[in-house]
Scaffold this motif. Structure first.
Motif, mmCIF file in Angstrom:
data_model
loop_
_atom_site.group_PDB
_atom_site.id
_atom_site.type_symbol
_atom_site.label_atom_id
_atom_site.label_comp_id
_atom_site.label_asym_id
_atom_site.label_seq_id
_atom_site.Cartn_x
_atom_site.Cartn_y
_atom_site.Cartn_z
ATOM 1 N N MET A 1 0.761 -1.206 0.107
ATOM 2 C CA MET A 1 0.052 0.054 -0.093
ATOM 3 C C MET A 1 0.925 1.274 -0.075
ATOM 4 S SD MET A 1 -3.045 1.207 2.704
ATOM 5 C CE MET A 1 -3.776 -0.451 2.598
ATOM 6 N N GLU B 1 -2.230 6.116 -0.161
ATOM 7 C CA GLU B 1 -3.233 5.247 0.053
ATOM 8 C C GLU B 1 -3.387 4.930 1.462
ATOM 9 O OE1 GLU B 1 -2.058 1.628 -2.257
ATOM 10 O OE2 GLU B 1 -3.736 2.038 -3.561
ATOM 11 N N ASP C 1 -8.769 -3.647 -5.526
ATOM 12 C CA ASP C 1 -9.556 -4.757 -4.607
ATOM 13 C C ASP C 1 -9.509 -5.996 -5.781
ATOM 14 O OD1 ASP C 1 -9.753 -3.161 -2.372
ATOM 15 O OD2 ASP C 1 -11.980 -2.474 -3.015
ATOM 16 N N GLY D 1 -6.101 -7.581 -5.880
ATOM 17 C CA GLY D 1 -5.717 -8.138 -4.743
ATOM 18 C C GLY D 1 -6.716 -9.520 -4.459
ATOM 19 N N VAL E 1 -4.318 -10.394 5.904
ATOM 20 C CA VAL E 1 -4.241 -9.831 4.852
ATOM 21 C C VAL E 1 -5.270 -8.505 5.237
ATOM 22 C CG1 VAL E 1 -5.558 -9.352 2.767
ATOM 23 C CG2 VAL E 1 -3.915 -11.305 3.234
ATOM 24 N N TYR E 2 -6.137 -8.845 5.933
ATOM 25 C CA TYR E 2 -7.262 -7.697 6.451
ATOM 26 C C TYR E 2 -6.508 -6.616 7.446
ATOM 27 C CZ TYR E 2 -11.144 -5.329 8.581
ATOM 28 O OH TYR E 2 -11.864 -4.387 8.913
ATOM 29 N N ARG F 1 -3.379 -6.222 7.408
ATOM 30 C CA ARG F 1 -2.527 -5.426 6.494
ATOM 31 C C ARG F 1 -2.993 -4.475 5.604
ATOM 32 N NH1 ARG F 1 1.274 -2.586 5.239
ATOM 33 N NH2 ARG F 1 3.041 -3.239 3.925
ATOM 34 N N TRP F 2 -3.859 -4.813 4.898
ATOM 35 C CA TRP F 2 -4.829 -3.834 3.990
ATOM 36 C C TRP F 2 -5.849 -3.108 4.529
ATOM 37 C CZ3 TRP F 2 -5.223 -7.672 -0.765
ATOM 38 C CH2 TRP F 2 -4.160 -8.066 -1.159
ATOM 39 N N ARG G 1 -8.985 -3.616 4.378
ATOM 40 C CA ARG G 1 -9.919 -3.626 3.684
ATOM 41 C C ARG G 1 -10.272 -5.025 3.324
ATOM 42 N NH1 ARG G 1 -11.701 0.361 0.991
ATOM 43 N NH2 ARG G 1 -12.450 -0.699 -0.795
#
Length: 271
Positions: free
Chosen positions: A1, A5, A123, A126, A235-236, A238-239, A241
């Motif tokens: 990211m 962002e 999105d 990813g 992942v959530y 980290r991102w 989203r």
């Protein structure tokens, strides 16, 4: 990211005072009790039932996306659409409850969960990458679990052949994806964070729940989905989203549902 962002990521709700955590715990139990928590309980009962039968687990099957009234396609379509519609209700409930956070945040829950369309291409990219990372090893794990006799035969789609079969399977895939990723990742991990759970524990809780409500398919499904839950949870974190997870999950389900529908009459080991 990128740094740009990252700056655009809304702050998530912070931990609440200890005296308010009991209320959040009760809310979580109610939401899960009305959705995937009850599915987990039924899945545990189902695996006990399967293990206590004379037929070995490997000789049993799990059937998904079944026709309700195959002799009346119009009514069957109505059943399928109603089931998909009601399957979204826990998502709406979770989003509604997340509007009530203390201390409040100046964003709608769809934004701090990343359940929106602000970054469609990121999105999508990813999600496709995650689907590849999870899907290819997942298929190998399923085959290995079947060979070891610790999983049932999974019939992923059993609708009658109608003009609406594929569209309904696509809608079902997106409904499953939204339900699981919003409730089990976005909502649950947010509430556990508000209750001051450490990151490792909230990822583990989310993954364990995901694995448990797939246990009715067998132990291979439990392990595979728990691993998927760990990856998705990290992942959530980290991102920040949930939308890439929804995309990845929808892709995996569409490949499974539609692929099974098209291939089951041509590949013997799918039957």
């Amino acid at each position: 990211m990128s740094s740009t962002e990252a700056a655009d990521v809304p702050a998530v709700p912070s931990p609440v005072a200890p005296e308010h955590r009991g209320g959040l715990s009760r809310e979580v139990l109610l939401v899960l009790g009305l959705s995937l928590g009850s599915s987990a309980v039924y899945a545990v009962l189902a695996i006990v039932d399967r293990l206590t039968k004379e037929i070995p687990l490997s000789g049993q099957s799990s059937s998904l996306n079944n026709s309700v009234t195959p002799d009346r396609p119009w009514l069957d379509l109505s059943y399928q659409l109603v089931a998909i519609g009601f399957g979204i209700v826990p998502v709406l409930l979770a989003l509604y409850l997340l509007r009530r956070v203390d201390p409040p945040v100046p964003y709608a829950p769809t934004r701090f969960l990343g359940f929106d369309l602000r970054r469609p291409w990121a999105d999508l990219g990813g999600g496709v990458a995650l689907a590849a990372v999870i899907g290819i090893p997942g298929l190998g794990l399923y085959v290995a679990a079947r060979a070891l006799g610790i999983n049932t035969q999974v019939a992923a789609a059993n609708l009658t052949a109608q003009w609406w079969t594929i569209p309904v399977l696509v809608l079902s895939a997106f409904q499953n994806a939204a339900l699981e990723e919003v409730v089990v990742v976005g909502y649950l991990m947010t509430r556990l964070r508000q209750m001051a759970w450490r990151t490792g524990w909230l990822v583990a809780a989310s993954a364990l729940l995901r694995g448990t409500y797939h246990l009715y398919q067998g132990f291979g499904a439990f392990v595979g989905n728990a691993i998927m839950g760990v990856v998705f949870g990290l992942v959530y974190v980290r991102w920040k989203r949930v939308m890439p997870l929804v995309v990845a999950h929808a892709i995996l389900d569409m490949v499974a549902f539609i692929g099974y529908t098209l291939a089951k009459d041509h590949i013997s080991w799918l039957r």
